[in-house]
Design a protein around this motif. Structure first.
Motif, mmCIF file in Angstrom:
data_model
loop_
_atom_site.group_PDB
_atom_site.id
_atom_site.type_symbol
_atom_site.label_atom_id
_atom_site.label_comp_id
_atom_site.label_asym_id
_atom_site.label_seq_id
_atom_site.Cartn_x
_atom_site.Cartn_y
_atom_site.Cartn_z
ATOM 1 N N THR A 2 0.833 -1.207 0.000
ATOM 2 C CA THR A 2 0.000 0.000 0.000
ATOM 3 C C THR A 2 0.858 1.243 0.000
ATOM 4 O OG1 THR A 2 -1.697 -1.180 1.216
ATOM 5 C CG2 THR A 2 -1.837 1.215 1.208
ATOM 6 N N THR A 3 1.943 1.207 0.768
ATOM 7 C CA THR A 3 2.841 2.363 0.825
ATOM 8 C C THR A 3 3.480 2.609 -0.528
ATOM 9 O OG1 THR A 3 3.314 1.860 3.121
ATOM 10 C CG2 THR A 3 4.826 3.359 1.997
ATOM 11 N N LEU A 4 3.875 1.535 -1.198
ATOM 12 C CA LEU A 4 4.499 1.663 -2.505
ATOM 13 C C LEU A 4 3.553 2.276 -3.505
ATOM 14 C CD1 LEU A 4 6.813 1.147 -4.464
ATOM 15 C CD2 LEU A 4 5.908 -1.173 -4.810
ATOM 16 N N ILE A 5 2.324 1.794 -3.520
ATOM 17 C CA ILE A 5 1.332 2.307 -4.472
ATOM 18 C C ILE A 5 1.059 3.773 -4.214
ATOM 19 C CG2 ILE A 5 -1.073 2.120 -5.193
ATOM 20 C CD1 ILE A 5 -0.868 -0.872 -4.626
ATOM 21 N N THR A 6 0.902 4.120 -2.942
ATOM 22 C CA THR A 6 0.590 5.500 -2.604
ATOM 23 C C THR A 6 1.725 6.432 -2.998
ATOM 24 O OG1 THR A 6 -0.736 4.715 -0.754
ATOM 25 C CG2 THR A 6 -0.113 7.033 -0.730
ATOM 26 N N SER A 7 2.941 6.031 -2.716
ATOM 27 C CA SER A 7 4.068 6.896 -3.015
ATOM 28 C C SER A 7 4.276 7.075 -4.501
ATOM 29 C CB SER A 7 5.343 6.318 -2.392
ATOM 30 O OG SER A 7 5.622 5.042 -2.939
ATOM 31 N N THR A 8 4.130 6.023 -5.280
ATOM 32 C CA THR A 8 4.293 6.145 -6.717
ATOM 33 C C THR A 8 3.190 6.957 -7.329
ATOM 34 O OG1 THR A 8 3.157 4.052 -6.995
ATOM 35 C CG2 THR A 8 5.552 3.982 -6.981
ATOM 36 N N GLY A 9 1.958 6.812 -6.818
ATOM 37 C CA GLY A 9 0.857 7.609 -7.344
ATOM 38 C C GLY A 9 1.073 9.071 -7.073
ATOM 39 N N ALA A 121 -5.200 -2.229 -17.370
ATOM 40 C CA ALA A 121 -5.474 -1.025 -16.590
ATOM 41 C C ALA A 121 -4.997 -1.197 -15.152
ATOM 42 C CB ALA A 121 -6.969 -0.718 -16.622
ATOM 43 N N HIS A 122 -5.291 -2.345 -14.539
ATOM 44 C CA HIS A 122 -4.848 -2.589 -13.155
ATOM 45 C C HIS A 122 -3.333 -2.643 -13.061
ATOM 46 C CE1 HIS A 122 -9.060 -3.877 -13.042
ATOM 47 N NE2 HIS A 122 -9.013 -3.660 -11.733
ATOM 48 N N LEU A 123 -2.700 -3.154 -14.116
ATOM 49 C CA LEU A 123 -1.243 -3.194 -14.115
ATOM 50 C C LEU A 123 -0.667 -1.779 -14.112
ATOM 51 C CD1 LEU A 123 1.386 -4.824 -14.314
ATOM 52 C CD2 LEU A 123 1.128 -4.759 -16.815
ATOM 53 N N ALA A 124 -1.258 -0.906 -14.895
ATOM 54 C CA ALA A 124 -0.797 0.486 -14.939
ATOM 55 C C ALA A 124 -1.002 1.172 -13.595
ATOM 56 C CB ALA A 124 -1.525 1.240 -16.043
ATOM 57 N N TRP A 125 -2.118 0.868 -12.937
ATOM 58 C CA TRP A 125 -2.415 1.512 -11.652
ATOM 59 C C TRP A 125 -1.417 1.103 -10.562
ATOM 60 C CZ3 TRP A 125 -8.299 0.001 -11.786
ATOM 61 C CH2 TRP A 125 -8.924 0.684 -12.846
ATOM 62 N N THR A 126 -0.876 -0.087 -10.661
ATOM 63 C CA THR A 126 0.062 -0.556 -9.630
ATOM 64 C C THR A 126 1.507 -0.192 -9.951
ATOM 65 O OG1 THR A 126 0.200 -2.710 -10.745
ATOM 66 C CG2 THR A 126 -1.424 -2.473 -8.983
ATOM 67 N N GLN A 127 1.711 0.508 -11.071
ATOM 68 C CA GLN A 127 3.066 0.922 -11.422
ATOM 69 C C GLN A 127 3.259 2.394 -11.072
ATOM 70 O OE1 GLN A 127 5.373 -1.295 -12.434
ATOM 71 N NE2 GLN A 127 3.769 -2.816 -12.075
ATOM 72 N N LEU A 327 -14.948 5.351 -10.992
ATOM 73 C CA LEU A 327 -13.581 4.847 -10.930
ATOM 74 C C LEU A 327 -12.984 5.047 -9.537
ATOM 75 C CD1 LEU A 327 -11.198 3.633 -12.512
ATOM 76 C CD2 LEU A 327 -10.495 5.974 -13.048
ATOM 77 N N ARG A 328 -13.230 6.198 -8.938
ATOM 78 C CA ARG A 328 -12.713 6.462 -7.598
ATOM 79 C C ARG A 328 -13.268 5.461 -6.579
ATOM 80 N NH1 ARG A 328 -10.324 11.227 -5.997
ATOM 81 N NH2 ARG A 328 -9.832 12.710 -7.664
ATOM 82 N N ARG A 329 -14.571 5.222 -6.647
ATOM 83 C CA ARG A 329 -15.179 4.285 -5.701
ATOM 84 C C ARG A 329 -14.665 2.869 -5.913
ATOM 85 N NH1 ARG A 329 -21.587 6.148 -5.502
ATOM 86 N NH2 ARG A 329 -21.223 8.175 -4.488
ATOM 87 N N ARG A 330 -14.510 2.485 -7.174
ATOM 88 C CA ARG A 330 -14.080 1.117 -7.452
ATOM 89 C C ARG A 330 -12.636 0.906 -7.014
ATOM 90 N NH1 ARG A 330 -15.324 -0.994 -13.328
ATOM 91 N NH2 ARG A 330 -17.407 -0.798 -12.423
ATOM 92 N N THR A 331 -11.759 1.862 -7.312
ATOM 93 C CA THR A 331 -10.355 1.693 -6.935
ATOM 94 C C THR A 331 -10.146 1.880 -5.442
ATOM 95 O OG1 THR A 331 -10.016 4.035 -7.538
ATOM 96 C CG2 THR A 331 -9.473 2.370 -9.189
ATOM 97 N N ALA A 332 -11.004 2.671 -4.793
ATOM 98 C CA ALA A 332 -10.876 2.849 -3.350
ATOM 99 C C ALA A 332 -11.132 1.538 -2.614
ATOM 100 C CB ALA A 332 -11.834 3.926 -2.858
ATOM 101 N N THR A 333 -12.104 0.772 -3.106
ATOM 102 C CA THR A 333 -12.403 -0.523 -2.475
ATOM 103 C C THR A 333 -11.287 -1.537 -2.725
ATOM 104 O OG1 THR A 333 -13.629 -1.244 -4.444
ATOM 105 C CG2 THR A 333 -14.871 -0.149 -2.704
ATOM 106 N N GLU A 334 -10.488 -1.307 -3.789
ATOM 107 C CA GLU A 334 -9.396 -2.221 -4.105
ATOM 108 C C GLU A 334 -8.087 -1.768 -3.468
ATOM 109 O OE1 GLU A 334 -9.204 -2.416 -8.321
ATOM 110 O OE2 GLU A 334 -11.183 -3.326 -8.553
ATOM 111 N N GLY A 335 -8.100 -0.621 -2.764
ATOM 112 C CA GLY A 335 -6.914 -0.141 -2.103
ATOM 113 C C GLY A 335 -5.904 0.512 -3.007
ATOM 114 N N VAL A 336 -6.376 1.034 -4.166
ATOM 115 C CA VAL A 336 -5.483 1.698 -5.116
ATOM 116 C C VAL A 336 -5.603 3.193 -4.928
ATOM 117 C CG1 VAL A 336 -4.889 2.030 -7.539
ATOM 118 C CG2 VAL A 336 -5.758 -0.178 -6.749
ATOM 119 N N ALA A 337 -4.492 3.898 -4.819
ATOM 120 C CA ALA A 337 -4.509 5.354 -4.655
ATOM 121 C C ALA A 337 -4.976 6.007 -5.940
ATOM 122 C CB ALA A 337 -3.124 5.867 -4.285
ATOM 123 N N VAL A 338 -5.915 6.980 -5.821
ATOM 124 C CA VAL A 338 -6.439 7.657 -6.983
ATOM 125 C C VAL A 338 -5.749 8.978 -7.246
ATOM 126 C CG1 VAL A 338 -8.658 6.561 -6.762
ATOM 127 C CG2 VAL A 338 -8.255 8.688 -5.560
#
Length: 338
Positions: A2-9, A121-127, A327-338
């Motif tokens: 989670t920290t990695l995703i947040t920082s990269t976003g 799309a999910h792959l891009a979000w986690t990069q 998109l915000r609601r869907r990614t928020a439930t998946e723990g992806v930073a928007v």
């Protein structure tokens, strides 16, 4: 994780180079659609330039020659050159009018839904790309290309239509001309893009999203056709003016006024009168007080176009807003930073 995703976003949104990278990524990923769009713009532009130049000259010469030989040909011009000209103009007009549907289908099926379906799309979000930036790029890049293409096609179409005074005898309000001759082509293309993106996010699968996007834009177009003429105030005249409306006016209704002041629509009594005196005699014989007519003059073309454009762009804005919220609601439930 989670920290990695947040920082990269966070870093990606702050980096000015990410936007350019996203735009280039969209262009590379959908380069086939890009080349198809460019080819379509070039072919349509060449066709309309031909119709404006040598095509019109040949058809005009042929039509005038046939008109001198036979007076009936002045009202119904025909011939090989005229047929070629009519085919070029008709298909160009149809293509400009149908572009929104092509955009909606592509946006729903390929731009959004296919990437969700395949997981890219999910792959891009986690990069290094946040979902919000991802969707913004997916909408902004094609919107710019569509706007640029429309800025070329619509003026060319108006150029051809303004020159076509008598060969095709199509009025400004004709259903085959009106949607292709102003700001509406661009508005419906952007609306198709927005509805297609929303359909892709809602459905998440390419083929069903294609059908949903097409049906949604078709519904918008149907409602626009139903209420288009009520988007701007009409002009109502009475008496002799109702017998002779301005040139190229679109008559909406006509009727009579009884001696009690009641208006009856769709009544053609006394409408064949020859002048004000003949009209008054007809009204006296019929026991009527007056006649009236409601119409849109040719000068209402741009007010009607701009009013409908505003409504269609409002629908597009609502669709874009709904897409980002979803998109915000869907990614928020998946723990992806928007």
């Amino acid at each position: 994780m989670t920290t990695l995703i947040t920082s990269t976003g966070t870093s990606s949104s702050a980096s000015p180079g990410v936007g350019r990278g996203l735009a280039l990524s969209v262009l590379r990923l959908h380069r086939s659609a890009l080349w198809l769009w460019l080819l379509l713009v070039v072919v349509l532009s060449a066709t309309m330039l031909w119709a404006y130049g040598p095509g019109f000259d040949a058809a005009d010469t042929e039509g005038r020659e046939r008109c001198r030989a036979n007076s009936e040909a002045c009202y119904f011009p025909s011939g090989p050159a005229l047929d070629r000209y009519d085919t070029a103009v008709s298909y160009s007009t149809l293509a400009v009018a149908c572009l929104p549907f092509l955009v909606a289908v592509w946006a729903g099926a390929a731009l959004i839904a296919r990437e969700l379906e395949t997981g890219t799309a999910h792959l891009a979000w986690t990069q290094s790309v946040s979902p919000t930036c991802w969707l913004a790029a997916k909408l902004a890049v094609p919107a710019l290309l569509i706007t640029a293409g429309s800025a070329v096609l619509v003026p060319l179409h108006r150029l051809v239509w303004n020159q076509d005074a008598w060969l095709r005898s199509v009025d400004w309000f004709d259903g085959s001309i009106y949607p292709s001759n102003g700001t509406l082509p661009l508005a419906y293309a952007l609306c198709g893009l927005a509805l297609g993106a929303l359909a892709g996010l809602v459905v998440g699968r390419a083929l069903p999203a294609l059908g949903v996007a097409f049906a949604a834009l078709l519904a918008v177009l149907y409602l626009a056709n139903e209420y288009r003429l009520s988007l701007w105030p009409t002009v109502t005249v009475t008496g002799a003016k109702a017998l002779n409306l301005p040139d190229k006016a679109l008559r909406l209704d006509q009727g009579v006024i009884t001696d009690k002041g009641t208006r009856i629509g769709n009544n053609m009594a006394c409408t064949v009168s020859d002048g004000a005196a003949d009209l008054q005699r007809c009204l006296t014989r019929s026991g009527l007080d007056d006649i009236w007519a409601t119409y849109h003059p040719k000068s209402h073309f741009w007010p009607l176009q701009l009013a409908e454009t505003g409504v269609v762009l409002a629908v597009a804005a609502l669709a874009v807003t709904a897409a980002f919220v979803l998109l915000r609601r869907r990614t928020a439930t998946e723990g992806v930073a928007v």
